[in-house]
Each structure stands twice: as structure tokens, then as C-alpha cells.
Motif scaffolding. Structure first.
Motif, mmCIF file in Angstrom:
data_model
loop_
_atom_site.group_PDB
_atom_site.id
_atom_site.type_symbol
_atom_site.label_atom_id
_atom_site.label_comp_id
_atom_site.label_asym_id
_atom_site.label_seq_id
_atom_site.Cartn_x
_atom_site.Cartn_y
_atom_site.Cartn_z
ATOM 1 N N TYR A 206 7.455 -11.119 -17.851
ATOM 2 C CA TYR A 206 7.027 -9.972 -18.249
ATOM 3 C C TYR A 206 5.873 -9.533 -17.628
ATOM 4 O O TYR A 206 5.025 -10.210 -17.153
ATOM 5 C CB TYR A 206 6.583 -9.814 -19.660
ATOM 6 C CG TYR A 206 6.152 -8.600 -20.287
ATOM 7 C CD1 TYR A 206 6.916 -7.547 -20.262
ATOM 8 C CD2 TYR A 206 4.766 -8.366 -20.066
ATOM 9 C CE1 TYR A 206 6.368 -6.076 -20.844
ATOM 10 C CE2 TYR A 206 4.241 -7.477 -20.668
ATOM 11 C CZ TYR A 206 5.035 -6.211 -21.054
ATOM 12 O OH TYR A 206 4.371 -4.851 -21.416
ATOM 13 N N SER A 333 9.607 -4.782 -14.420
ATOM 14 C CA SER A 333 9.066 -5.092 -15.914
ATOM 15 C C SER A 333 7.969 -3.893 -16.322
ATOM 16 O O SER A 333 8.078 -3.298 -17.304
ATOM 17 C CB SER A 333 8.333 -6.093 -16.377
ATOM 18 O OG SER A 333 8.096 -6.393 -17.516
ATOM 19 N N SER A 336 10.229 -0.793 -17.046
ATOM 20 C CA SER A 336 11.041 -0.819 -18.159
ATOM 21 C C SER A 336 10.509 -1.063 -19.087
ATOM 22 O O SER A 336 10.853 -0.674 -20.407
ATOM 23 C CB SER A 336 12.013 -1.761 -17.751
ATOM 24 O OG SER A 336 11.613 -2.962 -17.811
ATOM 25 N N GLN A 338 9.978 -3.832 -20.370
ATOM 26 C CA GLN A 338 10.631 -4.804 -20.964
ATOM 27 C C GLN A 338 10.625 -6.260 -20.315
ATOM 28 O O GLN A 338 10.255 -6.410 -18.931
ATOM 29 C CB GLN A 338 12.188 -4.558 -21.372
ATOM 30 C CG GLN A 338 12.304 -3.367 -22.091
ATOM 31 C CD GLN A 338 13.846 -2.854 -22.332
ATOM 32 O OE1 GLN A 338 14.715 -3.488 -21.237
ATOM 33 N NE2 GLN A 338 14.028 -1.896 -22.955
#
Length: 358
Positions: A206, A333, A336, A338
């Protein structure tokens, strides 16, 4: 057999290659290529300062012409990041072995293509993560493999440096996602590579990045959280806005039975070395820290692989891709918002342009 090299890209980064080629047994520089004739001439003079063999060196402004030279066994690619994959592909298709500066590519697709092509052509593809050859880092790797610090719990990679606006405006390709690739790829990839080399395969990443500058597209700061398959955690924190100048780099490994922390402008200072139940040999560590011949050891490994049917380079395309994939995952990451699961099937730094609203 002496390996005859051609070098593509005679900028600043080429100097470390030229210096080693000049003194490395089994290596010979036969050709130089750059768009600027003045840089070719400067590179030749720099090489000859260290070399005791005043042999003639061929010049090429067009690197494709150099690749057609049948006398060349291998090429070194030290151009700017956005051209690495294209040039390496051309070299492999021309039946040359390749020493490729980091990053090996600016996309997963290009990296995979180079890995497959090197295997198909049966040529060596060495990615320049030379810090793995530093004796101090080799020592840490053995400690991790022998589990002397027990179960690894946390690894932290820090990049705290300064890159001025002049640095980015001095070359048109710098600071652009499509041609440069970002701060983590260019300034942080060596430390990220060591982190994953010590801690193993990655499960998830992440990350977030921040950018405040108006003179470039790429990030000023980045943070990443890595989950390794062995349940260890990893943290990457990097910036290029450290004032007023570089603080340097650091890499720390924390385990059940020990802590190793290395820092400094070129990871050349041990700030903590503790292994439970083992007395620290300070003389050995001082000797390891003082050995900064990793570039030479990398070339010796490459030359041995080129001259052997049953040996290959230690840092091939598959190994070179590992740090790149972690950095791509941090970028993906950020886009997104995410967690990114491994392996990545696709990503290119050019995708980051959409973050800028372009």
C-alpha cells in the motif's frame, strides 16, 4: 576471453562504468555512442585516464549502427530511464549481452519482454543493482539466510535527499512520468532492492505519494507499506525535498534476535549491529564497510557469466524487476487508493499522468 564492450549514453552515470572497464581484467571498451560528440570525447578521455591500453575506440552517434558491429560482445546502456527498455531490446535482438542501468524499464510489460527476450536469445542481461555485490550487503544477506536474527519482523528503507529545481530543468526528460519514471525509481530503487532482497517475496503493498512542485510531474515524497510472505513488514519512506541538502539513505532490519541498521550518503556507516548471542567483530565490519568495489565485482560476475556456458549473472532481469514491481505497486496504490496484491500483471509510470489531471 576478453569481453568487448560498447557503451550507449555518455552522461554522468557512464563514468562509474568507464572507470571500472578501464581497469577490469577481461574487459575492453571498444565503442562509445551518444547524440552529443562532445560527450563522446569527454567519455573517451575519462576512460583513458584510467586505462593503460591506448587502443582505438569507435564513435557512433546512432547507437543502432554500433549494435551492428560484430566485434562487440556486450553493450552497457546508461541513457536516461525512458530509453532503457527500447535500447536493451535492440541490443538483445542484435545478439549482444547487456549491462542495463536501473531502472530496467518503466512498465511491467517492457520488463517482462526483456526477461523473455534475454532467455530466447540466450544472452546475459545484467541489471545494475550493484549494491548487492558490496561485501557488507553480502554479509547481511547471509545473516538473513542463516536466520541469525531470528524471524524478521520489520525492515525500513529511508531516502532523504535533495533535488533542486535546477536538477530537473537541466534536462528535458527529468521529472516526467513517461521518460523519467519518478523519484523512487531513480533515487530510491537501490535501497528498495536491498530491502526486498533481505526480506523476501512480497504479498501486498500500500502506498501514497505527494507532489508540490510545479516544474515537474513526478513525486516529491512517497511512503509505502509492504507485507512480505514471511509475515515481516516493510516501510519505504522517501523524499527529495530534504533541506538544505542530502541527509542520505538508511536501511534497517529488525528481527527477533537482532537489529542491523546501515546509513550514510552511500550506505557506508553502520549505526547498529546487534545479533543476540554473537560478539560483534568490529574489525571485520570496518573492513566490509571500507570495501566499496561493488561495481568491479558486478562486472567480474558479468564477464564470468558471458564466458561460461553453465553460469549466469546474479542480478538478471527477473531479479532486477523485483524492486521495480514494489515501486510500481506504490504508484498504483496511489492511483487506486487500495492495497495492491502481487504479482502485478500490468503497470506503466505513464499511467501516473492521469493523477495530474492531464
Amino acid at each position: 576471453m576478453v569481453v568487448r564492450f560498447g557503451l550507449i549514453g555518455c552522461g554522468y552515470i557512464s563514468k562509474k562504468h568507464l572507470q571500472v572497464l578501464a581497469v577490469c581484467k577481461g574487459a575492453r571498451l571498444d565503442a562509445l555512442s551518444d547524440l552529443q560528440e562532445t560527450r563522446i570525447e569527454e567519455a573517451k578521455k575519462y576512460y583513458q585516464e584510467y586505462s593503460s591500453d591506448p587502443h582505438p575506440i569507435k564513435y557512433y552517434q546512432n547507437y543502432i549502427e554500433m549494435l551492428s558491429d560484430p566485434q562487440l560482445d556486450a553493450v552497457i546502456i546508461s541513457s536516461f530511464s525512458g530509453l532503457h527498455a527500447e535500447m536493451a531490446k535492440a541490443a538483445l535482438l542484435s545478439q549482444k549481452h547487456v549491462v542495463l542501468e536501473k531502472p530496467m524499464a518503466l512498465s511491467i510489460e517492457e520488463a517482462n519482454e526483456l526477461i523473455a527476450l534475454a532467455q530466447k536469445q540466450q544472452k546475459e542481461l545484467m541489471i545494475c543493482h550493484q549494491l548487492r555485490f558490496r561485501p557488507l550487503m553480502q554479509k547481511v544477506k547471509r545473516i538473513m539466510e542463516e536466520r541469525k536474527i531470528g524471524k524478521p519482523i520489520l525492515g525500513v528503507a529511508s531516502i532523504r535527499i535533495n533535488r533542486s529545481p535546477d536538477y530537473y530543468t537541466s534536462a528535458s526528460w527529468r521529472g516526467k512520468w513517461a521518460s523519467d519514471g519518478g523519484m523512487l525509481i531513480n533515487q530510491g530503487i537501490h535501497v528498495v532492492d536491498l530491502l526486498q532482497w533481505f526480506l523476501g517475496e512480497v504479498k501486498t503493498v500500500y502506498g501514497e505519494t505527494g507532489q508540490q512542485s510545479f516544474i515537474k510531474e513526478t513525486e516529491d515524497a512517497a511512503v509505502g507499506i509492504i507485507n512480505f510472505k514471511n509475515q515481516a513488514k516493510g516501510i519505504v519512506e522517501a523524499n527529495i525535498v530534504t533541506q538544505p541538502n542530502n541527509l542520505g539513505y538508511s536501511l534497517s532490519i529488525f528481527g527477533e534476535k537482532g537489529t542491523i541498521s546501515i546509513e550514510g550518503p552511500s550506505l557506508n556507516k553502520i549505526s547498529r549491529w546487534f545479533i543476540d548471542g554473537e560478539q560483534t567483530d568490529k574489525e571485520e565490519l570496518d573492513r566490509l564497510v571500507s570495501d566499496d568495489m561493488e561495481q568491479m565485482y558486478m562486472y567480474e560476475n558479468f564477464i564470468e557469466a558471458v564466458n561460461s556456458h553453465d553460469k549466469h549473472v546474479l542480478i538478471d532481469g527477473t531479479e532486477g524487476k523485483k524492486a521495480l514491481e514494489i515501486i510500481f505497486a506504490i504508484y498504483q496504490s496511489e492511483l487506486s487508493k487500495q492495497v495492491v496484491h502481487f504479482p502485478l500483471t500490468s503497470f506503466a509510470t505513464s499511467e501516473m499522468i492521469r493523477k495530474e489531471g492531464k
